[in-house]
Design a protein around this motif. Structure first.
Motif, PDB file in Angstrom:
ATOM      1  N   ARG A 118       0.910  -1.273  -0.020  1.00 24.95           N
ATOM      2  CA  ARG A 118      -0.059  -0.089   0.029  1.00 24.95           C
ATOM      3  C   ARG A 118       0.874   1.323   0.246  1.00 24.95           C
ATOM      4  NH1 ARG A 118      -3.005  -3.167   3.516  1.00 24.95           N
ATOM      5  NH2 ARG A 118      -2.165  -2.253   5.208  1.00 24.95           N
ATOM      6  N   TRP A 119       2.168   1.115   0.458  1.00 27.11           N
ATOM      7  CA  TRP A 119       2.805   2.221   0.681  1.00 27.11           C
ATOM      8  C   TRP A 119       3.369   2.768  -0.785  1.00 27.11           C
ATOM      9  CZ3 TRP A 119       5.502   6.000   3.191  1.00 27.11           C
ATOM     10  CH2 TRP A 119       6.558   6.638   2.681  1.00 27.11           C
ATOM     11  N   TRP A 120       3.948   1.757  -1.605  1.00 26.91           N
ATOM     12  CA  TRP A 120       4.319   2.190  -2.854  1.00 26.91           C
ATOM     13  C   TRP A 120       3.218   2.523  -3.735  1.00 26.91           C
ATOM     14  CZ3 TRP A 120       8.928   3.213  -3.779  1.00 26.91           C
ATOM     15  CH2 TRP A 120       9.994   2.487  -2.884  1.00 26.91           C
ATOM     16  N   SER A 121       1.926   1.813  -3.569  1.00 20.35           N
ATOM     17  CA  SER A 121       0.703   2.055  -4.277  1.00 20.35           C
ATOM     18  C   SER A 121       0.357   3.605  -4.109  1.00 20.35           C
ATOM     19  CB  SER A 121      -0.494   1.126  -3.868  1.00 20.35           C
ATOM     20  OG  SER A 121      -0.117  -0.224  -4.208  1.00 20.35           O
ATOM     21  N   ALA A 122       0.577   4.010  -2.694  1.00 25.57           N
ATOM     22  CA  ALA A 122       0.140   5.383  -2.489  1.00 25.57           C
ATOM     23  C   ALA A 122       1.092   6.292  -3.197  1.00 25.57           C
ATOM     24  CB  ALA A 122       0.107   5.503  -1.008  1.00 25.57           C
ATOM     25  N   LEU A 123       2.641   5.891  -3.239  1.00 23.08           N
ATOM     26  CA  LEU A 123       3.315   6.794  -3.806  1.00 23.08           C
ATOM     27  C   LEU A 123       3.102   7.131  -5.410  1.00 23.08           C
ATOM     28  CD1 LEU A 123       6.930   5.841  -1.973  1.00 23.08           C
ATOM     29  CD2 LEU A 123       5.471   8.013  -1.674  1.00 23.08           C
ATOM     30  N   GLY A 124       2.885   5.882  -6.105  1.00 25.10           N
ATOM     31  CA  GLY A 124       2.623   5.884  -7.428  1.00 25.10           C
ATOM     32  C   GLY A 124       1.584   6.617  -7.691  1.00 25.10           C
ATOM     33  N   LEU A 125       0.390   6.535  -6.722  1.00 21.57           N
ATOM     34  CA  LEU A 125      -0.980   7.373  -6.942  1.00 21.57           C
ATOM     35  C   LEU A 125      -0.567   8.822  -6.931  1.00 21.57           C
ATOM     36  CD1 LEU A 125      -3.843   7.534  -7.204  1.00 21.57           C
ATOM     37  CD2 LEU A 125      -4.198   7.024  -5.040  1.00 21.57           C
ATOM     38  N   LEU A 126      -0.009   9.207  -5.870  1.00 21.99           N
ATOM     39  CA  LEU A 126       0.275  10.619  -5.759  1.00 21.99           C
ATOM     40  C   LEU A 126       1.054  11.218  -6.861  1.00 21.99           C
ATOM     41  CD1 LEU A 126       1.016  10.907  -1.855  1.00 21.99           C
ATOM     42  CD2 LEU A 126      -1.120  11.717  -3.165  1.00 21.99           C
ATOM     43  N   ARG A 127       2.277  10.400  -7.277  1.00 21.44           N
ATOM     44  CA  ARG A 127       2.967  11.069  -8.609  1.00 21.44           C
ATOM     45  C   ARG A 127       1.962  11.118  -9.940  1.00 21.44           C
ATOM     46  NH1 ARG A 127       8.595   8.291 -10.734  1.00 21.44           N
ATOM     47  NH2 ARG A 127       8.692  10.272 -11.804  1.00 21.44           N
ATOM     48  N   ALA A 128       1.201   9.868  -9.943  1.00 19.03           N
ATOM     49  CA  ALA A 128       0.483  10.203 -11.339  1.00 19.03           C
ATOM     50  C   ALA A 128      -0.486  11.118 -11.298  1.00 19.03           C
ATOM     51  CB  ALA A 128      -0.403   8.883 -11.273  1.00 19.03           C
ATOM     52  N   LEU A 129      -0.993  11.653 -10.158  1.00 16.02           N
ATOM     53  CA  LEU A 129      -1.963  12.552  -9.926  1.00 16.02           C
ATOM     54  C   LEU A 129      -1.373  13.952 -10.181  1.00 16.02           C
ATOM     55  CD1 LEU A 129      -4.906  13.379  -9.149  1.00 16.02           C
ATOM     56  CD2 LEU A 129      -4.414  13.636  -6.789  1.00 16.02           C
ATOM     57  N   ALA A 130       0.090  13.985  -9.576  1.00 13.27           N
ATOM     58  CA  ALA A 130       0.913  15.307  -9.953  1.00 13.27           C
ATOM     59  C   ALA A 130       1.127  15.388 -11.695  1.00 13.27           C
ATOM     60  CB  ALA A 130       2.053  15.258  -9.292  1.00 13.27           C
ATOM     61  N   SER A 131       1.178  14.247 -12.088  1.00 12.59           N
ATOM     62  CA  SER A 131       1.162  14.201 -13.591  1.00 12.59           C
ATOM     63  C   SER A 131       0.375  14.968 -14.425  1.00 12.59           C
ATOM     64  CB  SER A 131       1.468  12.972 -14.129  1.00 12.59           C
ATOM     65  OG  SER A 131       1.866  12.707 -15.640  1.00 12.59           O
ATOM     66  N   SER A 132      -1.031  14.289 -14.192  1.00  8.21           N
ATOM     67  CA  SER A 132      -2.198  14.501 -14.892  1.00  8.21           C
ATOM     68  C   SER A 132      -3.509  13.795 -14.420  1.00  8.21           C
ATOM     69  CB  SER A 132      -2.379  14.322 -16.301  1.00  8.21           C
ATOM     70  OG  SER A 132      -2.406  12.793 -16.747  1.00  8.21           O
ATOM     71  N   ASP A 156       9.697  -3.692  -2.204  1.00  6.17           N
ATOM     72  CA  ASP A 156      10.394  -2.645  -2.319  1.00  6.17           C
ATOM     73  C   ASP A 156      11.086  -2.604  -3.682  1.00  6.17           C
ATOM     74  OD1 ASP A 156       9.853  -1.666  -0.039  1.00  6.17           O
ATOM     75  OD2 ASP A 156      11.590  -2.410   1.271  1.00  6.17           O
ATOM     76  N   GLU A 157      11.487  -3.926  -4.082  1.00  2.00           N
ATOM     77  CA  GLU A 157      12.434  -3.936  -5.413  1.00  2.00           C
ATOM     78  C   GLU A 157      11.419  -3.572  -6.663  1.00  2.00           C
ATOM     79  OE1 GLU A 157      15.221  -4.595  -8.322  1.00  2.00           O
ATOM     80  OE2 GLU A 157      15.452  -4.385  -5.986  1.00  2.00           O
ATOM     81  N   ILE A 158      10.270  -3.958  -6.606  1.00  2.00           N
ATOM     82  CA  ILE A 158       9.370  -3.957  -7.948  1.00  2.00           C
ATOM     83  C   ILE A 158       8.914  -2.363  -7.574  1.00  2.00           C
ATOM     84  CG2 ILE A 158       7.031  -4.472  -8.755  1.00  2.00           C
ATOM     85  CD1 ILE A 158       9.294  -6.558  -9.136  1.00  2.00           C
ATOM     86  N   GLY A 159       8.533  -2.049  -6.466  1.00  2.00           N
ATOM     87  CA  GLY A 159       8.286  -0.504  -6.140  1.00  2.00           C
ATOM     88  C   GLY A 159       9.160   0.653  -6.737  1.00  2.00           C
ATOM     89  N   ARG A 160      10.579   0.042  -6.326  1.00  2.00           N
ATOM     90  CA  ARG A 160      11.487   1.159  -6.665  1.00  2.00           C
ATOM     91  C   ARG A 160      11.498   1.434  -8.377  1.00  2.00           C
ATOM     92  NH1 ARG A 160      14.768  -1.772  -2.838  1.00  2.00           N
ATOM     93  NH2 ARG A 160      14.503  -0.528  -0.847  1.00  2.00           N
ATOM     94  N   GLN A 161      11.431   0.086  -8.909  1.00  2.00           N
ATOM     95  CA  GLN A 161      11.358   0.071 -10.368  1.00  2.00           C
ATOM     96  C   GLN A 161      10.378   0.863 -10.867  1.00  2.00           C
ATOM     97  OE1 GLN A 161      11.791  -3.914 -11.534  1.00  2.00           O
ATOM     98  NE2 GLN A 161      13.607  -4.310 -10.480  1.00  2.00           N
ATOM     99  N   SER A 162       9.124   0.732 -10.408  1.00  2.00           N
ATOM    100  CA  SER A 162       7.998   1.183 -11.152  1.00  2.00           C
ATOM    101  C   SER A 162       7.688   2.591 -10.765  1.00  2.00           C
ATOM    102  CB  SER A 162       6.666   0.109 -10.839  1.00  2.00           C
ATOM    103  OG  SER A 162       6.447   0.085  -9.311  1.00  2.00           O
ATOM    104  N   VAL A 163       7.959   2.984  -9.514  1.00  2.00           N
ATOM    105  CA  VAL A 163       7.779   4.286  -8.920  1.00  2.00           C
ATOM    106  C   VAL A 163       8.885   5.149  -8.800  1.00  2.00           C
ATOM    107  CG1 VAL A 163       6.780   5.470  -6.819  1.00  2.00           C
ATOM    108  CG2 VAL A 163       6.019   3.255  -7.484  1.00  2.00           C
ATOM    109  N   LEU A 164       9.928   4.711  -8.831  1.00  2.00           N
ATOM    110  CA  LEU A 164      11.154   5.733  -8.685  1.00  2.00           C
ATOM    111  C   LEU A 164      12.086   5.673  -9.881  1.00  2.00           C
ATOM    112  CD1 LEU A 164      12.376   4.862  -5.015  1.00  2.00           C
ATOM    113  CD2 LEU A 164      10.643   6.786  -5.867  1.00  2.00           C
TER     114      LEU A 164
END
Length: 288
Positions: A118-132, A156-164
């Motif tokens: 959920r932590w990585w999902s939240a980061l990805g969501l907020l980043r996407a919302l800042a995009s458009s 953590d490994e998958i999260g870093r690749q997909s979000v960072l």
């Protein structure tokens, strides 16, 4: 191995952040460099650094601005930042999404692994919302890349690749990270409701879009052919569609979007066709 031969390796980015890959490049120069200590700082490692320095040459743009008493052909770089303020509706939805993200990452009831997902999902969501809004809505409706992992470490490994942006693969670099983990849960239902609110932000309530359209229109009027880079496929396609509608008709601008959804050959073909237009705008992701 044959010291009579010579090898020159030229690259813009010799070190991508992965030490193993960099060491393998050094090993092409001298196989003893493959066994260098991981840590090269300090006086004890000075002799290692001096040996490496005999093999490495760095030239930056300022170093060759005037080379051999000749003026080089580098153009002047002009950079600037433009700010915008969220519309009232966008601000309200952003606050709702942020509240949702905080609640989900604090929920430890299902264990450390699911909380990390959920932590990585939240980061990805907020980043996407800042995009458009388009990227945010797509993220909300897409299963998170970390959802099918089995441990905190794997998440953590998958999260870093997909979000960072640590995934160096040519394909998939512009795909939204996803945030939905369980569509039938209360959180999943709330996420789908938020997606409907985000959908309504597209267009006039998107101040970032309005600002971008004005900037692009100004560049086109001044005779430039702008290239607009976007992080996500959904943002690029959304921006391209809005530019087609909002750029003044009198400018006669051709707009094309190039993303990872297109095969490589089609990307090349579309850019070639676009280059024939007198006035043109290319919207692209890092697939290029």
């Amino acid at each position: 191995q044959d010291q009579r031969r010579h090898l020159v390796l030229v690259t813009a980015t010799p070190h991508s952040g992965k030490e193993g890959a960099f060491r393998s490049l050094l090993g092409l120069l001298n196989d003893e460099f493959l066994t260098l200590p991981d840590e090269l700082t300090g006086d004890a490692n000075r002799h290692h650094r001096e040996r490496l320095a005999q093999h490495l040459v760095q030239r930056r743009r300022p170093d060759i601005r005037s080379y051999l008493e000749a003026d080089t052909a580098f153009p002047e770089r002009m950079d600037a930042e433009t700010t915008y303020e969220l519309s009232a509706r966008y601000h309200s939805v952003f606050a709702d999404v942020l509240s949702y993200a905080r609640e989900t990452v604090r929920d430890a009831s299902s264990g450390a692994h699911r909380q990390r997902v959920r932590w990585w999902s939240a980061l990805g969501l907020l980043r996407a919302l800042a995009s458009s809004p388009a990227a945010a809505a797509a993220t909300m409706r897409t299963r998170a890349a970390t959802a099918d992992t089995a441990s905190v470490e794997e998440a953590d490994e998958i999260g870093r690749q997909s979000v960072l942006d640590m995934d160096e693969a040519d394909e998939g670099v512009d795909v939204v990270p996803g945030s939905e983990t369980d569509a039938d849960s209360a959180a999943g239902r709330r996420l789908r409701a938020l997606a409907l609110d985000v959908d309504k932000l597209c267009g006039d309530d998107d101040a970032k879009l309005i600002q971008a359209v004005g900037l692009v229109a100004g560049l086109v009027k001044d005779g430039f052919h702008p290239i607009v880079f976007c992080r996500f496929i959904d943002t690029a396609e959304y921006l391209a569609a809005e530019l087609r509608q909002r750029l003044p008709k009198k400018l006669g601008v051709e707009v094309e979007a190039i993303t990872g959804r297109l095969p490589g050959a089609e990307r090349v073909q579309r850019i070639a066709e676009l280059s024939k237009a007198e006035r043109r705008v290319l919207v692209a992701t890092d697939c290029l």
